[in-house]
Design a protein around this motif. Sequence first.
Motif, mmCIF file in Angstrom:
data_model
loop_
_atom_site.group_PDB
_atom_site.id
_atom_site.type_symbol
_atom_site.label_atom_id
_atom_site.label_comp_id
_atom_site.label_asym_id
_atom_site.label_seq_id
_atom_site.Cartn_x
_atom_site.Cartn_y
_atom_site.Cartn_z
ATOM 1 N N LEU A 4 43.895 42.349 25.472
ATOM 2 C CA LEU A 4 42.676 43.137 25.526
ATOM 3 C C LEU A 4 42.550 44.121 26.583
ATOM 4 O O LEU A 4 42.758 43.666 27.625
ATOM 5 N N VAL A 9 32.597 45.221 29.084
ATOM 6 C CA VAL A 9 32.312 44.077 27.802
ATOM 7 C C VAL A 9 31.060 43.644 28.312
ATOM 8 O O VAL A 9 30.694 43.147 29.531
ATOM 9 N N SER A 14 26.554 33.381 27.416
ATOM 10 C CA SER A 14 27.666 33.345 28.330
ATOM 11 C C SER A 14 27.579 32.028 29.408
ATOM 12 O O SER A 14 28.643 31.684 30.135
ATOM 13 N N LEU A 22 35.082 32.562 27.441
ATOM 14 C CA LEU A 22 35.425 33.948 27.336
ATOM 15 C C LEU A 22 35.606 34.700 28.346
ATOM 16 O O LEU A 22 36.300 35.570 28.890
ATOM 17 N N GLN A 25 38.123 33.528 30.791
ATOM 18 C CA GLN A 25 39.794 33.953 30.223
ATOM 19 C C GLN A 25 39.716 35.429 30.499
ATOM 20 O O GLN A 25 40.908 36.054 30.548
ATOM 21 N N LEU A 26 38.642 36.266 30.298
ATOM 22 C CA LEU A 26 38.592 37.641 30.382
ATOM 23 C C LEU A 26 38.932 38.050 31.813
ATOM 24 O O LEU A 26 39.598 38.903 32.329
ATOM 25 N N GLY A 29 42.602 37.353 32.589
ATOM 26 C CA GLY A 29 43.614 37.857 31.739
ATOM 27 C C GLY A 29 44.521 38.983 32.483
ATOM 28 O O GLY A 29 44.195 39.364 33.737
ATOM 29 N N PRO A 32 41.930 42.591 33.284
ATOM 30 C CA PRO A 32 40.453 42.340 33.394
ATOM 31 C C PRO A 32 39.672 43.620 33.267
ATOM 32 O O PRO A 32 39.949 44.498 33.869
ATOM 33 N N PRO A 33 38.458 43.498 32.586
ATOM 34 C CA PRO A 33 37.547 44.660 32.561
ATOM 35 C C PRO A 33 37.077 44.929 33.908
ATOM 36 O O PRO A 33 36.861 44.135 34.790
ATOM 37 N N ILE A 36 32.192 43.094 33.362
ATOM 38 C CA ILE A 36 31.604 42.306 32.438
ATOM 39 C C ILE A 36 30.469 41.544 32.759
ATOM 40 O O ILE A 36 30.203 41.282 33.888
ATOM 41 N N ASN A 150 39.214 47.844 22.274
ATOM 42 C CA ASN A 150 39.580 48.461 23.482
ATOM 43 C C ASN A 150 38.674 49.913 23.678
ATOM 44 O O ASN A 150 38.408 50.341 24.778
ATOM 45 N N LEU A 195 40.920 35.926 21.821
ATOM 46 C CA LEU A 195 41.410 37.020 22.767
ATOM 47 C C LEU A 195 42.726 37.537 22.145
ATOM 48 O O LEU A 195 43.022 38.584 22.574
#
Length: 219
Positions: A4, A9, A14, A22, A25-26, A29, A32-33, A36, A150, A195
């Motif tokens: 991703l 995001v 949450s 989530l 892990q985001l 990852g 990473p965004p 978030i 995305n 994911l």
Amino acid sequence: MAALRAQCVLLTGSNRGIGLELVRQLLGGPHPPTHIFATCRDPEGPRGKDLRDLASKHPNLMLVKLDVADPSAIVNAAKIVEGKLNGAGLNLLINNAGIFTPVSLETVDSEDMIRAYKTNAVGPLLMAQAFLPLLKKAAQDGKEKRLSCNKAAIINISSFLGSIKGTPESYFKPVISYRCSKADLTVDTSVRGLLSVLPILSEKHSGMLLNWEGKAIPW
């Protein structure tokens, strides 16, 4: 396996369970965004401690107070997120917040039904409305031609219990058996599966109910 790559995001619910995992892990990852937005009803309270701990280590994680059953709270959250994005759009809205009350046909009352519908059905709809301008902004600015997680997408986290066709498999069984069967799938495994599915979604998956492995669940 595709990763991703959404830059912005937002997740509801949450502070625990799938929502919290989530977020974890985001953040951890490969891509990473940059933003978030992790929302929950009381990020400053005891139940928000894990989120606050994560936010203290990750400057790209922002906590936003939000009760999806409260329309005014949704509008306020959208204004806060818009201000934080400073002209950018929102790529991915994940409606994860939900409530489950163990009531039967004999014991359920009108308040139980209204509370569940406000959170589980009306809440995601109002979230989509409030954040649609930011999603459209991301879609317009995105380089990808087709819609995707995305570029711009709304993901509603549901359950097999939402499948009308699957009702005979679950309705006549005690709720406890369903909950116990879920124990074989850990939250970590579930989120890793989610994911891995998100990056492969496109317009053709719109309106579909998929499991954590990307397999279609009949409505």
